[in-house]
Every structure is written in C-alpha cells, then in structure tokens.
Write a protein that holds these residues in place. Structure first.
Motif, PDB file in Angstrom:
ATOM      1  N   ASN A  86      -9.697   0.109  10.984  1.00 49.81           N
ATOM      2  CA  ASN A  86     -10.011  -0.138   9.580  1.00 49.81           C
ATOM      3  C   ASN A  86      -8.824   0.113   8.650  1.00 49.81           C
ATOM      4  N   LYS A  87      -7.721   0.629   9.164  1.00 46.28           N
ATOM      5  CA  LYS A  87      -6.572   0.937   8.327  1.00 46.28           C
ATOM      6  C   LYS A  87      -5.604  -0.244   8.302  1.00 46.28           C
ATOM      7  N   PRO A  88      -5.060  -0.572   7.123  1.00 44.94           N
ATOM      8  CA  PRO A  88      -4.108  -1.702   7.043  1.00 44.94           C
ATOM      9  C   PRO A  88      -2.775  -1.358   7.701  1.00 44.94           C
ATOM     10  N   ILE A  89      -2.119  -2.382   8.211  1.00 47.95           N
ATOM     11  CA  ILE A  89      -0.796  -2.218   8.814  1.00 47.95           C
ATOM     12  C   ILE A  89       0.258  -2.320   7.718  1.00 47.95           C
ATOM     13  N   LEU A  90       1.269  -1.485   7.808  1.00 50.05           N
ATOM     14  CA  LEU A  90       2.342  -1.498   6.821  1.00 50.05           C
ATOM     15  C   LEU A  90       3.068  -2.841   6.847  1.00 50.05           C
ATOM     16  N   PRO A  91       3.401  -3.428   5.692  1.00 49.33           N
ATOM     17  CA  PRO A  91       4.138  -4.706   5.667  1.00 49.33           C
ATOM     18  C   PRO A  91       5.503  -4.582   6.330  1.00 49.33           C
ATOM     19  N   PRO A  92       6.091  -5.706   6.704  1.00 49.66           N
ATOM     20  CA  PRO A  92       7.423  -5.661   7.335  1.00 49.66           C
ATOM     21  C   PRO A  92       8.457  -5.064   6.387  1.00 49.66           C
ATOM     22  N   HIS A 128       9.307  -0.784   1.575  1.00 46.07           N
ATOM     23  CA  HIS A 128       8.057  -0.421   0.914  1.00 46.07           C
ATOM     24  C   HIS A 128       7.833   1.086   0.875  1.00 46.07           C
ATOM     25  N   GLU A 129       8.451   1.825   1.775  1.00 44.66           N
ATOM     26  CA  GLU A 129       8.272   3.275   1.782  1.00 44.66           C
ATOM     27  C   GLU A 129       9.126   3.876   0.670  1.00 44.66           C
ATOM     28  N   MET A 130       8.477   4.582  -0.251  1.00 39.14           N
ATOM     29  CA  MET A 130       9.161   5.047  -1.446  1.00 39.14           C
ATOM     30  C   MET A 130      10.273   6.036  -1.135  1.00 39.14           C
ATOM     31  N   ASN A 141       0.858  -1.181   0.000  1.00 38.52           N
ATOM     32  CA  ASN A 141       0.000   0.000   0.000  1.00 38.52           C
ATOM     33  C   ASN A 141       0.896   1.233   0.000  1.00 38.52           C
ATOM     34  N   HIS A 142       0.890   1.961  -1.115  1.00 39.47           N
ATOM     35  CA  HIS A 142       1.757   3.125  -1.222  1.00 39.47           C
ATOM     36  C   HIS A 142       1.188   4.321  -0.462  1.00 39.47           C
ATOM     37  N   ASN A 143      -0.104   4.291  -0.113  1.00 39.25           N
ATOM     38  CA  ASN A 143      -0.686   5.354   0.690  1.00 39.25           C
ATOM     39  C   ASN A 143      -0.510   4.989   2.166  1.00 39.25           C
ATOM     40  N   MET A 144       0.654   5.331   2.685  1.00 40.03           N
ATOM     41  CA  MET A 144       0.986   4.921   4.039  1.00 40.03           C
ATOM     42  C   MET A 144       0.117   5.662   5.044  1.00 40.03           C
ATOM     43  N   GLU A 202       3.149  -1.558  20.854  1.00 40.45           N
ATOM     44  CA  GLU A 202       2.082  -1.170  19.934  1.00 40.45           C
ATOM     45  C   GLU A 202       0.877  -0.597  20.676  1.00 40.45           C
ATOM     46  N   ARG A 203       0.626  -1.059  21.889  1.00 38.86           N
ATOM     47  CA  ARG A 203      -0.444  -0.452  22.680  1.00 38.86           C
ATOM     48  C   ARG A 203      -0.021   0.915  23.203  1.00 38.86           C
ATOM     49  N   LEU A 204       1.269   1.123  23.387  1.00 42.81           N
ATOM     50  CA  LEU A 204       1.762   2.386  23.916  1.00 42.81           C
ATOM     51  C   LEU A 204       1.772   3.492  22.879  1.00 42.81           C
ATOM     52  N   VAL A 205       2.234   3.192  21.660  1.00 46.16           N
ATOM     53  CA  VAL A 205       2.372   4.237  20.630  1.00 46.16           C
ATOM     54  C   VAL A 205       1.337   4.116  19.527  1.00 46.16           C
ATOM     55  N   GLY A 206       0.574   3.007  19.484  1.00 49.31           N
ATOM     56  CA  GLY A 206      -0.401   2.817  18.421  1.00 49.31           C
ATOM     57  C   GLY A 206       0.140   1.915  17.329  1.00 49.31           C
ATOM     58  N   PRO A 207      -0.716   1.111  16.680  1.00 50.91           N
ATOM     59  CA  PRO A 207      -0.239   0.155  15.672  1.00 50.91           C
ATOM     60  C   PRO A 207       0.260   0.810  14.394  1.00 50.91           C
ATOM     61  N   HIS A 208      -0.140   2.063  14.118  1.00 55.60           N
ATOM     62  CA  HIS A 208       0.250   2.710  12.866  1.00 55.60           C
ATOM     63  C   HIS A 208       1.383   3.719  13.042  1.00 55.60           C
TER      64      HIS A 208
END
Length: 515
Positions: free
Chosen positions: A307-313, A500-502, A292-295, A464-470
C-alpha cells in the motif's frame, strides 16, 4: 527457608504420573492422603497445611517445576488446590543436590534414587540427545548419572540451525503473487508471414514507421496471416539493396555496427499495435509521479509495503571518479557497472584499474549487498575491489546472452581465445543483513542483448525481491535507460539531475556551491 524432609520430594518423583491422572487428578487433599498412607503416618505426622507448604517450597526452589492450580468454586462446592503437571527433571536435580549436602562425609559419587521413567523427561532427553541419559554403576552397584546433553548435542543443534526457516517459503509465495508479470507474446516462425509482412510495412532509418492497412484489409480476416499479425510478434526482413539472401542471417543481427552496409540479412521486430498501445500507456505512467516528501524506507518487506508508494526516480549527472558519495547517504543495495578497459575500441570512455579501485564505495553501506559487473579479464580484480571496500564475495550471477531471434550468441565481439557469450556479476555482502529475502531467485539470467554495455532488466526484479521495493537502491555508472522508480542513479551519461529526497538535495546543492 522452610526445611523439610526429602520424603515428600521422593514421593512426588516416585508417583508423578499417577498423581495427575485418574482418579486423583492432582487434588492435593487426595494426594496428601496417599502420602500419609505411604509413610504409615499417625496423628503426630505432617498436617495438610504443612504438606502444602512443603509443596510450595519445592515449587519455589525448582522455579515452578510443580504446576499448581488455585482453589475454584464449582456449583457451590469449593475445590481445593490441585497439581496440573510435575517436571521430574527439575525435581531430580533438587533431590541430588540435597543428598550431596546431607552426605558430605561420603565419597563424591552421588547415589541417586532409581527413578521411574517420566514421559516428559524421556521426550526432553530424546530431543536433546537422541537417547535417554546414559548411566553407569560403580563397584558398589550404585547408579551414577552422566551429563545427558554431551553426546551428540552439538551435532543436533548444528543440523537444526542449518534448516531453512519457514519465512523463506513465505517469501517465495509472496514473490509469486506480488511480482508484476508481463504478458507473454508468442513469436511467429512462419517465414512466409515474415516475407508478406515486409511488403506491407514502411521502413525508414531501420525502423518500421507505418503499415499499409489498405492492402491488409483486403485480406480475409479468417486468413491465418490476418489473425497471426494481431496476436504474434513477427521478425520482418530488413531488405536493403546490398542484402544477399543467400548469405543467411547476420551473426550480430540488430547489434550489427555496419547495418547500412552489411550484406547479411537483418530483421526488424513488429509488435501488434494493441500491445504497443499498452506499452505506451505504461511509459506515460512511468514518467509521471507525485512527489511524496514522507519517504518510506525499510529493509526487506513488511505487512504494509504493497500500500506504500514507490519513490520516484532520482538521478545525478556527475563524474563518478570525482563525486562525493557521502552526499547520497546509505543504501541497502548498490549496483555498479564500471567501464572496464578491455583493450578494444568502444563507443564510450573507460577507466583504468587504479581509478576503479580508488572509488570510495565503502562509504555507501553499513551493511547490505553490492552487485559488481565484471568482464572476463577483470573477475579477479573485481573480487579484490570488493574485499578492499569491505565486502565478502558470496555469489556470482551469470548473464547468458541471446540474440534478437532468441538464439544463443555464438559470435561475440569480446574474448581473445573464445567468444564471450555471457557476462559475470559478482555479489558482495557487507555486515550481517538478516533482512534479506533469500532463496527466491537463481543465479542465472537468460536475456536478449541490446545496446552496447546495456544490462538485462531482469536484474532489477531480482534485487527488489531480495531487499524489498522500498529499500534505498543505488546504481553507479548508469545511463538514461537505467533510470527507474525506487532507484537513485549516478553517471556521466545522464541528462541533468533530479532529486526528491530533501536531505540529499540540500547536501548536493551545498557541494555544488563549493566546486
């Protein structure tokens, strides 16, 4: 500015409660009649329009202390202006100031009126000071007001600021409902089941490769062993020619470095195949992602994060000591597990203290959290490193190690005086990250040891609970088992690179071209 006699102002202060209650209900025409009777005015006194003008002027000078309601039409009857509420606290301030201006030849001590207690004013003073404003009298028995906010105000404000906002409790509830929970699998502690199972499995290179289902099917399904093997984890004795059962269990169990020659008893873990199929499906899903290029990056949590996808490893194989960290950009959280030199023979390379201190980790965050794994010897050095990078040490997490059988480790391989059965994780904070989801987890992890230097997976859930999954998350000195969705991993033991991040990919390729 309209000039007026303070009698109207004093009238409002004296009768503030009665004016807005029955039978007047704040109707200004009725209030004007009461005022005229109070002042014994004749035909030459104030008119209603002059009275209304004075009310509006007072309201303007006190910034809305008198809440006025405009005329309304009720069933062919036009109801005039009315008063909904009177803030006597503001009116008293205006009254005292007017008296000071009118009585400048008198001593500076102000003689305010003897006010009737207002419910609203008392409530305000009780909240701010815990009591009604303190008063004193001078030699002429004149009433003097002292500052009502001085006594105890700062203490009450400090106590108020120490109270946790309701958002902390909401974050706890959200973590309970949104955190993925693994199904608990009970463990069988029946030694007879373990010995029977050891006769049914094939073991190759210290791994269970198959089961003799033909022998197992001969057992009655109602047999306790047949039911137990499908629902419980079993620890199968790994019997070898040199194994001496009289010696008991090995202290190191599955982490023993001399597994093929050790005479003590070791175990292999058997998990029911139905659960193995579930795990294999999860692993298959883990390795397939849509790019997903729209990070979607955000600190903390927002209403749409589910509802937002998690960035791939993402990962980069590199020598951390020579890597340009500015390529990666900024992160909300950084985890570092340096290879501290503990003066022992280890199956991996180590760094000396100077090399670790010179790592430019201060470039990775403007504000955020850094987790630094340290050994017992390196605790003070780790704190010094965090301070050098611009962090304040705010906490320390302890990992209590357990062995394969869930028992506390009592024979460790480190420690010059006492065996080390725990590890330390320093927590440093830079800046003022108000977006952290606080008070959800505790500073203690109890988890099983695995490969050498591998840390518990429970830490990722805490972060991830501390800073958020995204939020952008980085792990330094990582290996293949550290790669996971939503994380960027760098280290010299990774296989290849995946970005994956351009913008990061462009900077990395440009840096590689200059090497």
């Amino acid at each position: 500015m309209l000039t007026f006699d303070t009698t109207v102002l004093k009238f409002l202060l004296d009768y503030n409660v009665q004016l807005v209650k029955l039978p007047l209900l704040g109707q200004l025409k009725d209030v004007f009649l009461i005022y005229s009777m109070e002042q014994n005015q004749n035909q030459d006194g104030l008119s209603y329009h002059e009275f209304l003008s004075i009310i509006k002027e007072i309201n303007k000078l006190t910034d809305g202390a008198i809440s006025l309601r405009e005329p309304v039409l009720i069933q062919y009857h036009l109801e005039g202006e009315s008063i909904d509420h009177i803030d006597t606290f503001a009116l008293e301030i205006l009254y005292n100031r007017i008296h000071v201006k009118e009585d400048i030849t008198k001593p500076k001590l102000v003689e305010p009126m003897k006010r009737k207690k207002s419910i609203l004013t008392d409530r305000l003073l009780n909240l701010l000071d815990g009591d009604i404003a303190t008063t004193t009298t001078d030699n002429n028995n004149r009433l003097l007001f002292q500052a009502p906010l001085q006594k105890g105000l700062y203490q009450r404000l400090e106590n108020l600021l120490k109270e946790d906002p309701i958002s902390f409790q909401l974050n706890k509830e959200r973590a309970i409902h949104c955190t993925t929970k693994a199904e608990y699998i009970p463990t069988c502690h029946d030694k007879d089941h373990s010995m029977l199972l050891s006769q049914l499995v094939y073991i190759v290179n210290n791994k269970i490769v198959s089961m003799q289902w033909s022998k197992l099917n001969k057992l009655n399904h109602n047999n306790p062993f047949g039911q137990c093997i499908q629902t419980h984890i079993h620890y199968v004795p790994n019997l070898k020619p040199q194994t001496d059962l009289s010696l008991g269990d090995c202290s190191y169990l599955d982490t023993c470095h001399k597994l093929n020659s050790c005479r003590y008893l070791h175990y292999l873990q058997y998990i029911p195949e139905s659960l193995n199929e579930t795990n294999s499906q999860q692993c298959e899903e883990y390795n397939h992602y849509e790019i997903n290029h729209n990070m979607f990056y955000t600190h903390g949590l927002n209403c749409s994060y589910i509802n937002k996808p998690i960035l791939p490893p993402q990962w980069i194989r590199c020598d951390v000591r020579k890597f340009d960290f500015t390529i990666l950009g900024k992160f909300s959280v950084v985890v570092a597990d340096p290879a501290w030199n503990i003066h022992m023979n280890l199956p991996y390379g180590t760094c000396n203290d100077i090399e670790l201190l010179e790592l430019p980790l201060d470039d990775l965050q403007s504000e955020g959290i850094l987790f630094l794994w340290v050994t017992g010897r390196a605790i003070e050095l780790g704190k010094e490193s965090l301070n050098k990078w611009g962090y304040e040490v705010i906490n320390e997490v302890s990992w209590i190690k357990t062995n394969q059988l869930g028992r506390t480790i009592v024979t460790g391989r480190t420690g010059h005086w006492l065996n080390h059965s725990k590890e330390h994780l320093l927590v440093g904070m830079k800046g003022n990250p108000t977006w952290l989801n606080k008070h959800i987890d505790i500073d203690l992890i109890v988890s099983t040891t695995r490969e050498t230097s591998r840390k518990p997976d429970e830490l990722y859930g805490i972060i991830e609970r501390l800073v958020g999954p995204h939020a952008r998350k980085l792990e330094i000195f990582g290996r293949d088992h550290n790669i996971r969705p939503g994380w960027f991993t760098v280290g010299n033991q990774l296989r290849g690179s995946c970005i994956h991040e351009m913008d990061v990919k462009q900077r990395y390729e440009q840096w590689m071209g200059q090497q």
